[in-house]
Write a protein that holds these residues in place. Sequence first.
Motif, PDB file in Angstrom:
ATOM      1  N   ASP A 316       0.862  -1.180   0.000  1.00 48.02           N
ATOM      2  CA  ASP A 316       0.000   0.000   0.000  1.00 48.02           C
ATOM      3  C   ASP A 316       0.897   1.228   0.000  1.00 48.02           C
ATOM      4  O   ASP A 316       2.104   1.112  -0.224  1.00 48.02           O
ATOM      5  N   VAL A 317       0.322   2.385   0.284  1.00 52.34           N
ATOM      6  CA  VAL A 317       1.101   3.629   0.252  1.00 52.34           C
ATOM      7  C   VAL A 317       0.898   4.396   1.550  1.00 52.34           C
ATOM      8  O   VAL A 317      -0.232   4.724   1.923  1.00 52.34           O
ATOM      9  N   MET A 318       2.009   4.678   2.255  1.00 52.91           N
ATOM     10  CA  MET A 318       1.938   5.452   3.490  1.00 52.91           C
ATOM     11  C   MET A 318       1.689   6.913   3.150  1.00 52.91           C
ATOM     12  O   MET A 318       2.436   7.523   2.383  1.00 52.91           O
ATOM     13  N   GLU A 319       0.635   7.481   3.744  1.00 53.26           N
ATOM     14  CA  GLU A 319       0.220   8.836   3.416  1.00 53.26           C
ATOM     15  C   GLU A 319       0.488   9.845   4.537  1.00 53.26           C
ATOM     16  O   GLU A 319       0.721  11.021   4.259  1.00 53.26           O
ATOM     17  N   PHE A 320       0.440   9.404   5.785  1.00 52.56           N
ATOM     18  CA  PHE A 320       0.604  10.349   6.886  1.00 52.56           C
ATOM     19  C   PHE A 320       1.012   9.605   8.154  1.00 52.56           C
ATOM     20  O   PHE A 320       0.938   8.378   8.235  1.00 52.56           O
ATOM     21  N   MET A 321       1.436  10.387   9.146  1.00 50.27           N
ATOM     22  CA  MET A 321       1.699   9.852  10.473  1.00 50.27           C
ATOM     23  C   MET A 321       0.851  10.630  11.474  1.00 50.27           C
ATOM     24  O   MET A 321       0.477  11.792  11.224  1.00 50.27           O
ATOM     25  N   VAL A 322       0.537   9.997  12.578  1.00 49.50           N
ATOM     26  CA  VAL A 322      -0.233  10.637  13.647  1.00 49.50           C
ATOM     27  C   VAL A 322       0.626  10.639  14.901  1.00 49.50           C
ATOM     28  O   VAL A 322       1.032   9.582  15.399  1.00 49.50           O
ATOM     29  N   ILE A 323       0.915  11.832  15.415  1.00 47.53           N
ATOM     30  CA  ILE A 323       1.707  11.997  16.634  1.00 47.53           C
ATOM     31  C   ILE A 323       0.749  12.146  17.809  1.00 47.53           C
ATOM     32  O   ILE A 323      -0.277  12.823  17.706  1.00 47.53           O
ATOM     33  N   ASN A 324       1.047  11.495  18.915  1.00 49.07           N
ATOM     34  CA  ASN A 324       0.135  11.424  20.067  1.00 49.07           C
ATOM     35  C   ASN A 324      -1.219  10.837  19.643  1.00 49.07           C
ATOM     36  O   ASN A 324      -2.272  11.458  19.813  1.00 49.07           O
ATOM     37  N   PRO A 325      -1.201   9.628  19.101  1.00 49.77           N
ATOM     38  CA  PRO A 325      -2.455   9.067  18.586  1.00 49.77           C
ATOM     39  C   PRO A 325      -3.368   8.548  19.695  1.00 49.77           C
ATOM     40  O   PRO A 325      -2.909   8.141  20.773  1.00 49.77           O
ATOM     41  N   SER A 326      -4.650   8.555  19.406  1.00 43.68           N
ATOM     42  CA  SER A 326      -5.600   7.795  20.213  1.00 43.68           C
ATOM     43  C   SER A 326      -5.624   6.377  19.659  1.00 43.68           C
ATOM     44  O   SER A 326      -5.363   6.154  18.481  1.00 43.68           O
ATOM     45  N   TRP A 327      -5.936   5.424  20.541  1.00 41.33           N
ATOM     46  CA  TRP A 327      -6.099   4.050  20.070  1.00 41.33           C
ATOM     47  C   TRP A 327      -7.568   3.697  20.107  1.00 41.33           C
ATOM     48  O   TRP A 327      -8.192   3.690  21.161  1.00 41.33           O
ATOM     49  N   PRO A 384      -7.025   7.406  25.083  1.00 43.91           N
ATOM     50  CA  PRO A 384      -6.533   8.739  24.710  1.00 43.91           C
ATOM     51  C   PRO A 384      -5.010   8.744  24.583  1.00 43.91           C
ATOM     52  O   PRO A 384      -4.323   7.836  25.055  1.00 43.91           O
ATOM     53  N   PRO A 385      -4.467   9.776  23.961  1.00 41.55           N
ATOM     54  CA  PRO A 385      -3.005   9.886  23.830  1.00 41.55           C
ATOM     55  C   PRO A 385      -2.320   9.864  25.194  1.00 41.55           C
ATOM     56  O   PRO A 385      -2.763  10.508  26.144  1.00 41.55           O
ATOM     57  N   LYS A 387       1.746   8.160  27.127  1.00 39.85           N
ATOM     58  CA  LYS A 387       2.907   7.299  26.981  1.00 39.85           C
ATOM     59  C   LYS A 387       2.532   5.830  27.112  1.00 39.85           C
ATOM     60  O   LYS A 387       3.220   4.959  26.590  1.00 39.85           O
ATOM     61  N   GLY A 388       1.449   5.554  27.828  1.00 45.57           N
ATOM     62  CA  GLY A 388       1.011   4.171  27.995  1.00 45.57           C
ATOM     63  C   GLY A 388       0.059   3.700  26.920  1.00 45.57           C
ATOM     64  O   GLY A 388      -0.413   2.561  26.956  1.00 45.57           O
ATOM     65  N   ASN A 389      -0.249   4.569  25.954  1.00 45.00           N
ATOM     66  CA  ASN A 389      -1.154   4.204  24.865  1.00 45.00           C
ATOM     67  C   ASN A 389      -0.622   2.974  24.136  1.00 45.00           C
ATOM     68  O   ASN A 389       0.585   2.839  23.904  1.00 45.00           O
ATOM     69  N   ALA A 390      -1.517   2.069  23.755  1.00 44.71           N
ATOM     70  CA  ALA A 390      -1.110   0.831  23.085  1.00 44.71           C
ATOM     71  C   ALA A 390      -0.354   1.103  21.786  1.00 44.71           C
ATOM     72  O   ALA A 390       0.445   0.270  21.341  1.00 44.71           O
ATOM     73  N   SER A 453       8.393  19.022  18.655  1.00 44.75           N
ATOM     74  CA  SER A 453       7.527  20.145  19.018  1.00 44.75           C
ATOM     75  C   SER A 453       6.060  19.720  19.045  1.00 44.75           C
ATOM     76  O   SER A 453       5.294  20.131  19.931  1.00 44.75           O
ATOM     77  N   LEU A 454       5.663  18.880  18.092  1.00 43.16           N
ATOM     78  CA  LEU A 454       4.290  18.380  18.071  1.00 43.16           C
ATOM     79  C   LEU A 454       4.068  17.366  19.189  1.00 43.16           C
ATOM     80  O   LEU A 454       3.003  17.340  19.816  1.00 43.16           O
ATOM     81  N   LEU A 455       5.081  16.551  19.435  1.00 42.39           N
ATOM     82  CA  LEU A 455       4.969  15.553  20.497  1.00 42.39           C
ATOM     83  C   LEU A 455       4.774  16.232  21.856  1.00 42.39           C
ATOM     84  O   LEU A 455       3.962  15.780  22.674  1.00 42.39           O
ATOM     85  N   ALA A 456       5.503  17.303  22.077  1.00 46.00           N
ATOM     86  CA  ALA A 456       5.456  17.994  23.369  1.00 46.00           C
ATOM     87  C   ALA A 456       4.097  18.608  23.655  1.00 46.00           C
ATOM     88  O   ALA A 456       3.737  18.808  24.819  1.00 46.00           O
ATOM     89  N   MET A 457       3.308  18.872  22.616  1.00 48.94           N
ATOM     90  CA  MET A 457       1.984  19.457  22.824  1.00 48.94           C
ATOM     91  C   MET A 457       1.024  18.473  23.468  1.00 48.94           C
ATOM     92  O   MET A 457       0.046  18.867  24.105  1.00 48.94           O
ATOM     93  N   GLY A 458       1.285  17.176  23.295  1.00 50.80           N
ATOM     94  CA  GLY A 458       0.457  16.159  23.943  1.00 50.80           C
ATOM     95  C   GLY A 458      -0.887  15.939  23.303  1.00 50.80           C
ATOM     96  O   GLY A 458      -1.692  15.140  23.798  1.00 50.80           O
ATOM     97  N   GLU A 459      -1.153  16.634  22.213  1.00 51.39           N
ATOM     98  CA  GLU A 459      -2.435  16.492  21.528  1.00 51.39           C
ATOM     99  C   GLU A 459      -2.241  15.766  20.199  1.00 51.39           C
ATOM    100  O   GLU A 459      -1.180  15.835  19.576  1.00 51.39           O
TER     101      GLU A 459
END
Length: 515
Positions: A316-327, A384-385, A387-390, A453-459
Amino acid sequence: MLAMASPSLAQDTQLKQAIATAAAKDRDIAAYYKATGYEALWVGSGNKDRARRRALVAAFAGAADHGLPSAKYDDAKLRKLIGAAEGATARGKLEVELSRQFLSYARDIQTGILTPSRVDEEIVRKVPYRNRLATLDAFANSNPVGFMKSLPPKNPEYTRLMKAKLDMERQIAKGGWGPTVSGKSLKPGQSGKGVVELRDRLVAMGYMRRSASATYDADLQKAVQQFQLGNGLPADGVAGAVTLKEINVPMERRLRNVIVAMERERWMNRPRGKRHIDVNLADFTAKIMDGSTVTFQTRSVVGKNVSDQRSPEFSDVMEFMVINPSWYVPRSIATKEYLPLLKENRNAVSQLEITDSSGRKINRGAVDFSQFDEQTFPFNMRQPPSKGNALGLVKFMFPNRYNIYLHDTPAKSLFSRNVRAFSHGCIRLNDPFDFAYALLAKQESNPKAFFQSLLAMGEEATVNLKQPVPVHIMYRTAITSPDGPVQFRRDVYGRDARIWRALAREGVALRSVSG
């Protein structure tokens, strides 16, 4: 004989009628000959016709080198078939038969003998089958020898696999890798029969030069380490039980791995992408490839070897990444794993939010979970986002119907294992941040600072890849390199064993070749 007599005008007309009649049973072949006015491609007396016949016979003669069935592509039988055709009717039938056999050969050597999903329903790869009519037309307008040579995959891995196959067949004819190594375990400093057998076998495998030493010395220890590195084992230089088991695998079984890998390469006989990601499930690795160069590599954890959890094979084709994802918990996990826990204790898995179909958070205290089963459970579950998120702190998305993606994980200890099949199907990465930096380097001047910088926002934040990257989830138990012996991995899902059995049913057989 490959020569054909020149026909008279009447015979030419009869030949065309015979071709039309014989071709009527195959839609593509009939369409080709109708478009050409039923002109012969193979059985004419001209130089081009003779060149095509010779090219087809030569291709059949080399078919077994590619791991194709030798009985299906028998050059002696083909010569006999060509030589026996006399008269317009027989030649017309031969003309269509040669086109049919050519198309069968072209498909097998281009895109494989087997249909992947029929061998294993978890191999959901889309094979790039060529249009049969277009193939015939292209062959008719090409140099026959050059066209035949263009059919197999042209990537370096296939070329090296084929060379390895031929080398192994020659070595099998001479006795293979020799006697197996006796004993349960051997280690540096030891001497004796087992050490000599170990040295001789590693010499035959190409891991060290021959010597007369009967002692497990530094050279032998280094060779054992090289073998271990090349076979996905901990490289401690000690020939323990697991290492000796792998060293003693018969050469014939390794040859099967190579032939299966060639078939798998044919299933992927299309451009992989200038920059692409290769995930080898059997090797537990994920690599970023720029051309044929590995520019980033990390360990991975893949699906557990149980029903519904094994990682499928597809591209397939990777289109994006999600930082601080919800599971968003897959329903199968929510109902099979978490619902029984909630029935016992409504406050179980408290890190997960329970939501209704509209996404509104549900008060657990107001729900009697005992009234639901796997079919009637009406809720969704979300983590929710954190460090313990799966999914850890980043996931890499190539939207697909199988809901498979690459992601971080809080379960870091699993990456120290030798066999890493523990997930529910998705691919967990040991170095997800560095993986993200490597991908973002193509579009950000300071990818690490941008990501952090995006990771530090926590969102939750979505970052699109300006140049989407093809992802190929593969399964290779035989892996080549530009230098050094072929590397082998264990068939953790048993898929290669199933493929080999299917190939054998189609007539593919091991052979030994002298000279």
